[in-house]
Enzyme design. Structure first.
Site, PDB file in Angstrom:
ATOM      1  N   GLY A  52       0.789  -1.236   0.000  1.00  0.00           N
ATOM      2  CA  GLY A  52       0.000   0.000   0.000  1.00  0.00           C
ATOM      3  C   GLY A  52       0.814   1.274   0.000  1.00  0.00           C
ATOM      4  O   GLY A  52       0.365   2.305  -0.487  1.00  0.00           O
ATOM      5  N   GLU A 106       3.966   4.441   6.122  1.00  0.00           N
ATOM      6  CA  GLU A 106       2.715   3.684   6.095  1.00  0.00           C
ATOM      7  C   GLU A 106       1.683   4.470   5.290  1.00  0.00           C
ATOM      8  O   GLU A 106       1.664   5.709   5.333  1.00  0.00           O
ATOM      9  CB  GLU A 106       2.260   3.453   7.548  1.00  0.00           C
ATOM     10  CG  GLU A 106       0.956   2.719   7.734  1.00  0.00           C
ATOM     11  CD  GLU A 106       0.955   1.289   7.218  1.00  0.00           C
ATOM     12  OE1 GLU A 106       1.242   1.107   6.019  1.00  0.00           O
ATOM     13  OE2 GLU A 106       0.631   0.382   7.979  1.00  0.00           O
ATOM     14  N   ASP A 107       0.845   3.763   4.556  1.00  0.00           N
ATOM     15  CA  ASP A 107      -0.174   4.449   3.764  1.00  0.00           C
ATOM     16  C   ASP A 107      -1.251   5.068   4.644  1.00  0.00           C
ATOM     17  O   ASP A 107      -1.611   6.225   4.490  1.00  0.00           O
ATOM     18  CB  ASP A 107      -0.800   3.493   2.724  1.00  0.00           C
ATOM     19  CG  ASP A 107      -1.233   2.156   3.328  1.00  0.00           C
ATOM     20  OD1 ASP A 107      -1.136   1.984   4.567  1.00  0.00           O
ATOM     21  OD2 ASP A 107      -1.657   1.277   2.556  1.00  0.00           O
ATOM     22  N   ASP A 110      -5.118   3.201  10.949  1.00  0.00           N
ATOM     23  CA  ASP A 110      -6.515   3.053  11.324  1.00  0.00           C
ATOM     24  C   ASP A 110      -6.539   2.818  12.842  1.00  0.00           C
ATOM     25  O   ASP A 110      -6.382   3.758  13.611  1.00  0.00           O
ATOM     26  CB  ASP A 110      -7.042   1.868  10.490  1.00  0.00           C
ATOM     27  CG  ASP A 110      -8.539   1.726  10.493  1.00  0.00           C
ATOM     28  OD1 ASP A 110      -9.212   2.585   9.948  1.00  0.00           O
ATOM     29  OD2 ASP A 110      -9.024   0.721  11.037  1.00  0.00           O
ATOM     30  N   LYS A 139      -6.728   7.991  10.568  1.00  0.00           N
ATOM     31  CA  LYS A 139      -8.131   8.096  10.995  1.00  0.00           C
ATOM     32  C   LYS A 139      -8.128   8.321  12.502  1.00  0.00           C
ATOM     33  O   LYS A 139      -8.090   7.367  13.278  1.00  0.00           O
ATOM     34  CB  LYS A 139      -8.891   6.813  10.651  1.00  0.00           C
ATOM     35  CG  LYS A 139      -9.002   6.527   9.163  1.00  0.00           C
ATOM     36  CD  LYS A 139      -9.778   5.238   8.926  1.00  0.00           C
ATOM     37  CE  LYS A 139      -9.823   4.885   7.468  1.00  0.00           C
ATOM     38  NZ  LYS A 139     -10.378   3.545   7.226  1.00  0.00           N
ATOM     39  N   PHE A 160     -14.051   3.857   4.539  1.00  0.00           N
ATOM     40  CA  PHE A 160     -13.153   3.004   3.755  1.00  0.00           C
ATOM     41  C   PHE A 160     -12.793   3.684   2.441  1.00  0.00           C
ATOM     42  O   PHE A 160     -13.672   4.068   1.662  1.00  0.00           O
ATOM     43  CB  PHE A 160     -13.796   1.647   3.493  1.00  0.00           C
ATOM     44  CG  PHE A 160     -12.849   0.687   2.834  1.00  0.00           C
ATOM     45  CD1 PHE A 160     -11.843   0.068   3.568  1.00  0.00           C
ATOM     46  CD2 PHE A 160     -12.933   0.417   1.476  1.00  0.00           C
ATOM     47  CE1 PHE A 160     -10.951  -0.808   2.963  1.00  0.00           C
ATOM     48  CE2 PHE A 160     -12.051  -0.455   0.855  1.00  0.00           C
ATOM     49  CZ  PHE A 160     -11.053  -1.068   1.605  1.00  0.00           C
ATOM     50  N   ASP A 167      -6.037  -0.409  -1.492  1.00  0.00           N
ATOM     51  CA  ASP A 167      -6.784  -1.355  -2.324  1.00  0.00           C
ATOM     52  C   ASP A 167      -8.104  -1.786  -1.682  1.00  0.00           C
ATOM     53  O   ASP A 167      -8.308  -1.653  -0.482  1.00  0.00           O
ATOM     54  CB  ASP A 167      -5.947  -2.623  -2.535  1.00  0.00           C
ATOM     55  CG  ASP A 167      -5.879  -3.477  -1.279  1.00  0.00           C
ATOM     56  OD1 ASP A 167      -5.497  -2.938  -0.220  1.00  0.00           O
ATOM     57  OD2 ASP A 167      -6.251  -4.662  -1.337  1.00  0.00           O
ATOM     58  N   ARG A 173      -5.161   0.092  -6.329  1.00  0.00           N
ATOM     59  CA  ARG A 173      -3.871   0.662  -5.888  1.00  0.00           C
ATOM     60  C   ARG A 173      -3.303   1.646  -6.900  1.00  0.00           C
ATOM     61  O   ARG A 173      -2.570   2.563  -6.556  1.00  0.00           O
ATOM     62  CB  ARG A 173      -2.838  -0.453  -5.678  1.00  0.00           C
ATOM     63  CG  ARG A 173      -3.159  -1.406  -4.550  1.00  0.00           C
ATOM     64  CD  ARG A 173      -1.922  -2.208  -4.195  1.00  0.00           C
ATOM     65  NE  ARG A 173      -2.199  -3.380  -3.376  1.00  0.00           N
ATOM     66  CZ  ARG A 173      -2.354  -3.373  -2.068  1.00  0.00           C
ATOM     67  NH1 ARG A 173      -2.317  -2.229  -1.406  1.00  0.00           N
ATOM     68  NH2 ARG A 173      -2.587  -4.484  -1.410  1.00  0.00           N
TER      69      ARG A 173
HETATM   70  P1  5GP Z   1      -4.566  -0.657  11.381  1.00  0.00           P
HETATM   71  O1  5GP Z   1      -3.653  -1.775  11.790  1.00  0.00           O
HETATM   72  O2  5GP Z   1      -4.009   0.704  11.721  1.00  0.00           O
HETATM   73  O3  5GP Z   1      -5.961  -0.838  11.912  1.00  0.00           O
HETATM   74  O4  5GP Z   1      -4.754  -0.757   9.827  1.00  0.00           O
HETATM   75  C1  5GP Z   1      -3.741  -0.405   8.944  1.00  0.00           C
HETATM   76  C2  5GP Z   1      -3.867  -1.088   7.623  1.00  0.00           C
HETATM   77  O5  5GP Z   1      -5.220  -1.390   7.306  1.00  0.00           O
HETATM   78  C3  5GP Z   1      -3.377  -0.179   6.523  1.00  0.00           C
HETATM   79  O6  5GP Z   1      -2.011  -0.360   6.275  1.00  0.00           O
HETATM   80  C4  5GP Z   1      -4.222  -0.589   5.359  1.00  0.00           C
HETATM   81  O7  5GP Z   1      -3.614  -1.680   4.709  1.00  0.00           O
HETATM   82  C5  5GP Z   1      -5.510  -1.052   5.979  1.00  0.00           C
HETATM   83  N1  5GP Z   1      -6.525   0.023   5.970  1.00  0.00           N
HETATM   84  C6  5GP Z   1      -6.965   0.759   7.017  1.00  0.00           C
HETATM   85  N2  5GP Z   1      -7.919   1.629   6.631  1.00  0.00           N
HETATM   86  C7  5GP Z   1      -8.073   1.441   5.294  1.00  0.00           C
HETATM   87  C8  5GP Z   1      -8.931   2.064   4.299  1.00  0.00           C
HETATM   88  O8  5GP Z   1      -9.742   2.959   4.539  1.00  0.00           O
HETATM   89  N3  5GP Z   1      -8.793   1.583   3.039  1.00  0.00           N
HETATM   90  C9  5GP Z   1      -7.920   0.594   2.689  1.00  0.00           C
HETATM   91  N4  5GP Z   1      -7.893   0.231   1.416  1.00  0.00           N
HETATM   92  N5  5GP Z   1      -7.115  -0.008   3.598  1.00  0.00           N
HETATM   93  C10 5GP Z   1      -7.194   0.419   4.881  1.00  0.00           C
END
Ligand code: 5GP
Length: 183
Positions: A52, A106-107, A110, A139, A160, A167, A173
């Protein structure tokens, strides 16, 4: 930006963040990192979290003005046999980071589970000297970790999104702009 909605698999997404706005956010992240690292005497590692973060890391790299090394890592998370939650596997850190200062790219953050687990692993298992976190998007309503995020491009509400590396089941992507799910 095309104003039309797009379809990926079974879901529809509508235009959300323009490419130019994303680049502005990356400019801001680069400015802060350059400020902190411009006089470094070591060679910091820019760690791209595949897949990502490829577009984010690519844009960021072009804006960083100190000697650096690029390393990539692929993560896979899955529910383990224990009830404690997600198990994170590091697959193929492309270079050793022992003793190095690492900036994770990191992209999107969340809940923060991924980034915090990765940071811990880089320090505890891989022996990184210091780990900072740069994320293109955050977020804040969902992020629930005490861990400080060092560099944040842009904050967005909890929805989302796809595009610019992000993706939906591996599609989207390569889209230049960011789209949000149309519910
Ligand atoms: P976390 O571990 O912080 O909950 O989630 C991080 C990962 O979840 C990100 O690197 C990404 O791959 C995925 N992710 C979280 N939110 C989104 C979103 O809104 N869209 C997409 N496509 N991936 C997300």
């Amino acid at each position: 930006m095309k104003d039309e909605k797009i379809q990926l698999h079974d879901k529809t997404f509508k235009p959300y963040i323009r490419h130019e706005r994303i680049l502005d956010a990356i400019d801001g992240v680069a400015r802060e990192i350059n400020h902190d690292f411009h006089d470094c005497t070591d060679i910091p590692v820019i760690l791209c979290v595949l897949n990502g973060s490829i577009p984010f890391t690519g844009e960021l790299l072009q804006r960083l003005d100190f000697p650096l090394q690029v390393v990539s890592v692929k993560l896979s998370s899955y529910q383990g046999t224990q009830s404690t939650g997600t198990v994170l596997n590091v697959m193929g850190l492309t270079s050793n980071v022992r003793g190095r200062r690492v900036i994770i790219c990191e992209d999107i953050v969340d809940t923060g589970n991924t980034i915090v687990a990765l940071k811990e692993m880089l320090i505890d298992k891989e022996g990184a000297a210091e780990v900072r976190i740069a994320t293109m998007l955050l977020k804040p309503d969902v992020y629930n970790k005490p861990e400080k995020l060092d560099y944040v491009g842009m904050e967005i509400p909890n929805a989302f999104i796809v595009g610019f590396g992000l993706d939906y089941n591996e599609l989207g992507r390569n889209i230049r702009d960011i789209y949000v799910i149309d519910e």
